[in-house]
Design a protein around this motif. Structure first.
Motif, PDB file in Angstrom:
ATOM      1  N   CYS A 248      16.539  -6.934  -5.944  1.00 21.32           N
ATOM      2  CA  CYS A 248      15.724  -7.008  -7.231  1.00 21.32           C
ATOM      3  C   CYS A 248      16.696  -7.165  -8.146  1.00 21.32           C
ATOM      4  CB  CYS A 248      15.478  -5.116  -6.979  1.00 21.32           C
ATOM      5  SG  CYS A 248      14.510  -4.975  -8.504  1.00 21.32           S
ATOM      6  N   HIS A 250      17.178  -5.207 -10.776  1.00 23.27           N
ATOM      7  CA  HIS A 250      16.953  -4.466 -11.755  1.00 23.27           C
ATOM      8  C   HIS A 250      18.417  -3.594 -10.627  1.00 23.27           C
ATOM      9  CE1 HIS A 250      16.242   0.599 -12.655  1.00 23.27           C
ATOM     10  NE2 HIS A 250      17.083  -0.307 -13.727  1.00 23.27           N
ATOM     11  N   CYS A 269       8.543  -4.346  -7.558  1.00 22.61           N
ATOM     12  CA  CYS A 269       9.759  -3.420  -6.436  1.00 22.61           C
ATOM     13  C   CYS A 269       9.070  -2.090  -7.031  1.00 22.61           C
ATOM     14  CB  CYS A 269      11.104  -3.609  -7.367  1.00 22.61           C
ATOM     15  SG  CYS A 269      12.645  -2.699  -6.622  1.00 22.61           S
ATOM     16  N   HIS A 272      11.470   1.258  -9.251  1.00 15.98           N
ATOM     17  CA  HIS A 272      11.855   1.675  -9.790  1.00 15.98           C
ATOM     18  C   HIS A 272      10.109   0.630 -11.010  1.00 15.98           C
ATOM     19  CE1 HIS A 272      16.207   2.593  -9.104  1.00 15.98           C
ATOM     20  NE2 HIS A 272      15.781   3.725  -9.065  1.00 15.98           N
ATOM     21  N   PHE A 274       9.753  -2.457 -11.525  1.00 17.08           N
ATOM     22  CA  PHE A 274       9.937  -3.800 -11.992  1.00 17.08           C
ATOM     23  C   PHE A 274       8.913  -4.498 -11.172  1.00 17.08           C
ATOM     24  CE2 PHE A 274      14.083  -4.924 -14.642  1.00 17.08           C
ATOM     25  CZ  PHE A 274      14.539  -3.742 -14.773  1.00 17.08           C
TER      26      PHE A 274
HETATM   27  S1  FES Z   1      15.515  -1.606  -8.234  1.00 15.98           S
HETATM   28 FE1  FES Z   1      14.167  -2.728  -8.418  1.00 15.98          FE
HETATM   29  S2  FES Z   1      13.220  -1.356 -10.327  1.00 15.98           S
HETATM   30 FE2  FES Z   1      14.737  -0.750  -9.878  1.00 15.98          FE
END
Ligand code: FES
Length: 309
Positions: A248, A250, A269, A272, A274
Motif C-alpha cells: 500500500c 500508505h 486497503c 487504514h 486508503f
Molecule cells: S497501509 Fe494501506 S491504508 Fe495504511
C-alpha cells in the motif's frame, strides 16, 4: 423706495467649489457593516439581545412591506417590468430581496448553502463535496477525498448529500455523482518491449488467465530468471487485469485482503482504508499517492508479468 445694503457675510464667493457628495458605500462595505453588527449583537446579554432582535425584526417588517409594494407595482406595469429585472441583477438589490424572501435564490445558490451544512460531516470522513451543476432537477456533484469512489461513497451520498439536497432545494429531486477522473498510469513503452527470450527480459509466467478470477485480488509471489523477486497482487475488474507491487502507498502493508469494489472500480486497503482506482492505482484518498504498477500481458491464455529487468 429704499434699498438695503447686503451684509458682507451673506455674499457667496463665486469661485468656491461645491462640496463633493459622499461616495455610495460598496456592496462589500454594506455587507461588512451588517456582519459587524451581527457579531456585536451576539455579544450582548440576553435582555439586550432580545431588544436588538425585536428592533431588527420591526425594521425589517417595514422594509419588507415597502419592498413588496414596490415589486408588485413594477411587476404589474409592463413597461416597468424590465426595470425590475435590471434592478434584481444588482447585487445589493438581489441580496435585499433575497433576505426578505421576495425572490428565491437560484437553485445553485440554494444547493451550495445546503452543502455548507453537510460539509462538516463529509469532512469527518476525510472527504468533501463539490456541486458541479443542476440539470433537470438532478444535482450533479463530485465527491472528493476519502469519500471519493470508496464503499463509503454510497452511504455518504445517500445519507448526507442526497437527503440534504432533496429536502433543502425544492427544484432538486435527485443526485448524481460524477465518476472520478484519474490520470491514467502510463507504463513506459520500453518496459513493455519483449525480447527474443522473455525470461531474459524479466517476464515471468504467472499462470493461466482463468486462475485470476474476475472481481478478485490475487496475491502472487514471482521470481524472474535473473533472481529478481516480486510480491504482487493482480486485480481483475471486468476482465481487465492489472498487476501491482503488493505494498500500500500508505505504510507499505500488503494488499492481499484489499477490498475490490468492481462496481465503483476501486480497491481499498484493509489496514487504514486508503482507496485506489483499481485500474490505474491512483490513490483517491490522498492525491499524489500511487500503487506501483507492473507490466502485464496475456499470451496464449497465460498471464505474464515483468519482474525487474
Ligand atoms: S497501509 Fe494501506 S491504508 Fe495504511
Amino acid at each position: 423706495m429704499t434699498t438695503t445694503a447686503r451684509p458682507e457675510s451673506a455674499v457667496t464667493p463665486e469661485a468656491a467649489p461645491a462640496p463633493a457628495a459622499p461616495a455610495d458605500p460598496t456592496f462589500e462595505e454594506l455587507a461588512g457593516r451588517v456582519d459587524a453588527a451581527v457579531t456585536a449583537a451576539a455579544e450582548l446579554d440576553d435582555p439586550a439581545k432580545a431588544v436588538a432582535e425585536e428592533l431588527q425584526a420591526a425594521v425589517e417588517a417595514v422594509h419588507k412591506a415597502g419592498l413588496v409594494t414596490i415589486v408588485r407595482a413594477l411587476k404589474a406595469d409592463e413597461s416597468a417590468r424590465s426595470v425590475l429585472f435590471e434592478l434584481v441583477d444588482d447585487p445589493t438589490v438581489h441580496l435585499l430581496l433575497s433576505l426578505h424572501e421576495i425572490i428565491r435564490p437560484d437553485p445553485m445558490t440554494e444547493a451550495n448553502r445546503v452543502l455548507v451544512s453537510v460539509r462538516p460531516q463529509l469532512q469527518s470522513h476525510g472527504g468533501d463535496v463539490t456541486l458541479v451543476r443542476i440539470e433537470d432537477g438532478t444535482a450533479i456533484v463530485r465527491l472528493e477525498g476519502a469519500c471519493n469512489g470508496c464503499s463509503m461513497s454510497s452511504v455518504t451520498l445517500r445519507n448526507l448529500v442526497e437527503e440534504a439536497l432533496v429536502a433543502g432545494v425544492s427544484s432538486v429531486t435527485g443526485v448524481e455523482v460524477l465518476p472520478n477522473e484519474p490520470s491514467p498510469t502510463l507504463i513506459p513503452l520500453d518496459s513493455l518491449r519483449i525480447g527474443a527470450d522473455p525470461a531474459t527480459e524479466g517476464w515471468v509466467k504467472a499462470g493461466p488467465v482463468a486462475d485470476l478470477a474476475e472481481g478478485k485480488v490475487s496475491p502472487l509471489s514471482l521470481t524472474a530468471a535473473s533472481g529478481s523477486t516480486a510480491e504482487l497482487v493482480v486485480v481483475n475488474v471486468e476482465q481487465r487485469l492489472t498487476a501491482y507491487v503488493n505494498e500500500c502507498a500508505h505504510e507499505g502493508l500488503p494488499l492481499d485482503n484489499a477490498m475490490l469494489d468492481a462496481a465503483n472500480g476501486t480497491l481499498t486497503c484493509p489496514w487504514h482504508g486508503f482507496c485506489y482506482d483499481a485500474s490505474s492505482g491512483e490513490c483517491l484518498s490522498t492525491p499524489g499517492a500511487q500503487l506501483e504498477q507492473l507490466p502485464l500481458r496475456i499470451d496464449d491464455g497465460d498471464v505474464w508479468i515483468r519482474v525487474g529487468r
